[in-house]
Design a protein around this motif. Sequence first.
Motif, PDB file in Angstrom:
ATOM      1  N   GLY A 107       0.790  -1.218   0.000  1.00  0.00           N
ATOM      2  CA  GLY A 107       0.000   0.000   0.000  1.00  0.00           C
ATOM      3  C   GLY A 107       0.821   1.267   0.000  1.00  0.00           C
ATOM      4  N   THR A 108       2.084   1.171  -0.336  1.00  0.00           N
ATOM      5  CA  THR A 108       2.937   2.355  -0.431  1.00  0.00           C
ATOM      6  C   THR A 108       4.023   2.065  -1.470  1.00  0.00           C
ATOM      7  N   TRP A 109       5.020   2.927  -1.538  1.00  0.00           N
ATOM      8  CA  TRP A 109       6.161   2.723  -2.429  1.00  0.00           C
ATOM      9  C   TRP A 109       7.425   2.515  -1.594  1.00  0.00           C
ATOM     10  N   ALA A 110       8.231   1.579  -2.000  1.00  0.00           N
ATOM     11  CA  ALA A 110       9.580   1.434  -1.449  1.00  0.00           C
ATOM     12  C   ALA A 110      10.560   1.871  -2.527  1.00  0.00           C
ATOM     13  N   TRP A 111      11.595   2.610  -2.135  1.00  0.00           N
ATOM     14  CA  TRP A 111      12.605   3.064  -3.082  1.00  0.00           C
ATOM     15  C   TRP A 111      13.989   2.699  -2.552  1.00  0.00           C
ATOM     16  N   SER A 112      14.952   2.572  -3.465  1.00  0.00           N
ATOM     17  CA  SER A 112      16.303   2.215  -3.036  1.00  0.00           C
ATOM     18  C   SER A 112      17.287   2.406  -4.185  1.00  0.00           C
ATOM     19  N   THR A 113      18.557   2.432  -3.834  1.00  0.00           N
ATOM     20  CA  THR A 113      19.615   2.387  -4.849  1.00  0.00           C
ATOM     21  C   THR A 113      19.841   0.958  -5.329  1.00  0.00           C
ATOM     22  N   SER A 114      19.201  -0.025  -4.711  1.00  0.00           N
ATOM     23  CA  SER A 114      19.392  -1.424  -5.086  1.00  0.00           C
ATOM     24  C   SER A 114      18.083  -2.057  -5.516  1.00  0.00           C
ATOM     25  N   ALA A 115      18.010  -2.458  -6.787  1.00  0.00           N
ATOM     26  CA  ALA A 115      16.833  -3.183  -7.273  1.00  0.00           C
ATOM     27  C   ALA A 115      16.768  -4.572  -6.638  1.00  0.00           C
ATOM     28  N   ARG A 116      17.924  -5.163  -6.368  1.00  0.00           N
ATOM     29  CA  ARG A 116      17.955  -6.516  -5.790  1.00  0.00           C
ATOM     30  C   ARG A 116      17.340  -6.529  -4.399  1.00  0.00           C
ATOM     31  N   PHE A 117      17.615  -5.522  -3.603  1.00  0.00           N
ATOM     32  CA  PHE A 117      17.023  -5.465  -2.270  1.00  0.00           C
ATOM     33  C   PHE A 117      15.511  -5.246  -2.350  1.00  0.00           C
ATOM     34  N   LEU A 118      15.061  -4.428  -3.285  1.00  0.00           N
ATOM     35  CA  LEU A 118      13.624  -4.213  -3.438  1.00  0.00           C
ATOM     36  C   LEU A 118      12.936  -5.482  -3.934  1.00  0.00           C
ATOM     37  N   ALA A 119      13.603  -6.217  -4.822  1.00  0.00           N
ATOM     38  CA  ALA A 119      13.031  -7.475  -5.306  1.00  0.00           C
ATOM     39  C   ALA A 119      12.873  -8.466  -4.156  1.00  0.00           C
ATOM     40  N   ALA A 120      13.830  -8.483  -3.238  1.00  0.00           N
ATOM     41  CA  ALA A 120      13.720  -9.362  -2.078  1.00  0.00           C
ATOM     42  C   ALA A 120      12.559  -8.942  -1.183  1.00  0.00           C
ATOM     43  N   LEU A 121      12.358  -7.654  -1.035  1.00  0.00           N
ATOM     44  CA  LEU A 121      11.240  -7.154  -0.235  1.00  0.00           C
ATOM     45  C   LEU A 121       9.913  -7.586  -0.842  1.00  0.00           C
ATOM     46  N   ALA A 122       9.771  -7.409  -2.150  1.00  0.00           N
ATOM     47  CA  ALA A 122       8.496  -7.648  -2.817  1.00  0.00           C
ATOM     48  C   ALA A 122       8.326  -9.088  -3.277  1.00  0.00           C
ATOM     49  N   GLY A 123       9.372  -9.891  -3.182  1.00  0.00           N
ATOM     50  CA  GLY A 123       9.266 -11.279  -3.592  1.00  0.00           C
ATOM     51  C   GLY A 123       9.168 -11.468  -5.091  1.00  0.00           C
ATOM     52  N   THR A 124       9.832 -10.616  -5.866  1.00  0.00           N
ATOM     53  CA  THR A 124       9.748 -10.719  -7.320  1.00  0.00           C
ATOM     54  C   THR A 124      10.950 -11.470  -7.879  1.00  0.00           C
ATOM     55  N   ARG A 125      10.806 -11.941  -9.103  1.00  0.00           N
ATOM     56  CA  ARG A 125      11.851 -12.728  -9.752  1.00  0.00           C
ATOM     57  C   ARG A 125      12.561 -11.911 -10.826  1.00  0.00           C
ATOM     58  N   ILE A 126      13.591 -12.511 -11.384  1.00  0.00           N
ATOM     59  CA  ILE A 126      14.337 -11.867 -12.471  1.00  0.00           C
ATOM     60  C   ILE A 126      13.446 -11.751 -13.695  1.00  0.00           C
TER      61      ILE A 126
END
Length: 601
Positions: A107-126
């Motif tokens: 229900g919000t946005w997460a931002w970062s300098t690392s796409a890999r860390f955000l992918a781990a947060l959201a549970g997304t794949r390559i």
Amino acid sequence: MPIGGFSTPRPGLPHPVGAHALTRSSAWRLGAFPVRVAQYEDRRVLVIGLCGASDDEVRGLADHLVPADAAWRWPGAYAVVEEAPGGVVVHTDPASALPLYAVAWGGTWAWSTSARFLAALAGTRIDPERLACAVLAPSLPVLAEGRSFFAGVVRLPAGCRVVLPDDGGPRTHSVQWRPDAVGGAPHVRLRDALGSGVRLRAAIDPGLSSDLSGGLDSTTIAGIAAAVVDSPLHAVTVHPAGILDGADVSYARLAANASQGRIAHRLLPLTAEHRPYTRLREVPVTDEPAPSALTHARFLGQLRWMHRTLGTRTHLTGDGGDSVLFQPPAHLADLIRHGRHRRAAGEAVGWARLRRTPVAPLLRDAATMARTPRARSLERLAARLAAGPGARENAGNVRWFPTLPMPSWATPDALGLLGRAAERAAAGPDELPGLDASVRVLVDDIREVARTAVADAELAAGCGIDLHNPFLDARVMDAVLRTPLGGRAPLHAYKPTLVRAFADVLPAEVRARTTKGSFEADHFTGMRAALPELLDQAGLHLASLDLIDLSLFRAGLRRAAAGVPMPLATIEQALAVDAWLHAISLAPTPRWASPVPGKAI
């Protein structure tokens, strides 16, 4: 190590394990990622990355509206993030030397300098489509615009003001940076921008070191740094073991001798253990495939040697100088479009002599490009890719979008993903309409080089070294790209703006240099030496995703190692991307400190 945050300050938000939360902020950081925070009432401003703004100037960003040029007003590679009621506003780096990513989560946005860390947060794949673009169309960054290597994780547009609402609503952005031509001498602007960027790094770590390849770019960086540090600057030249009289070593030695003791010249011999393609299964994990993946043995070997022998903590390179300072062939199209036919003919002759190619096709291609809008060229590219590998291709040297021949080992699935990416790119708007073709081409090229260089900096950080590429600072890019057509360097000239800007730094012999050394022979030697390992292991991950035909790919490797004339770019991209996928498969997934109920949208 990354930094990141959320577009809402609500309590209970997760953060990566080991991260430190910033005071009165939703932001976090791992390690010593540089960040400065200013607050005024309920509004906070974060300056993330290396920025030359004074403390008073940072405080002023919170006290007043953030100016449109905040992300390139000062030297360095940085972005500005505003936290305020209603969400977060991100002012992104125009050069993409500090790329930022975001994902809708919980229900919000997460931002970062690392796409890999955000992918781990959201549970997304390559993202397989992004992989297909990286392997089959590395010279076409437009196809992957706004995408990371992880599905659902977006790359925020460069040089923009991006709004991330606190409720996770649609993000919006407006373009802030645009390289329209301005008056004044380009060499003066370049001297100020590049000089201030190097001096900023030297002020932070006076014990820094620098590359010194003997070329114009690294010699300039080393010369600027050597003039401002207290002790002699450690400047490193790599060379084949036993060869101490090569061109690069000779020019580097000239530069060191001309420094009057300001440069301590260090030579690092390269042996068989440093060959390209060596131990690709040992490439460390990064946010995306690193430019130095195939040469990681040499790259990391140099960094570890500097850290161990010289005590290096900060290292400067001349990387990015070619992208910023060379004129692309599209410059001929600009000259024709603006009616400067005599100059176009003269520069075409000069470039043809340099490249040993006929003049007439260059001018014909330039004339075609001059009357073809970028959008129309992108539509044709999409149609050609959608038609498959048998489609007729314009193989001219002056084009909006240079493409590589599709390799026989690309699968139908990979070609389909590439075609879809091209169709999406063709349907989207150009964020920088109306620019001269050469400027527009350079914007894409510089941003691609700057963004991918971050992965090399990640590799360096694993060696205990902070790696910097001052040529890729937004102020440097801005200084060069704002040059009017009449003041731009000739197509066939070798970096005359840099030579003029730093005539007092570069020795005369280096200023007169028009070529530089090549490691191309090392690549063939390395591929032959590593062939058994490559045939056994390379390509397995891409094949498992049905992006390459493994048997055809290995046949291509055998031909390349045997010296059969063929383009190596797609083979090398496939090897680098596959090595990255292997590193991703082995590396622990970044862990966050609390349960993650949200999913990427």
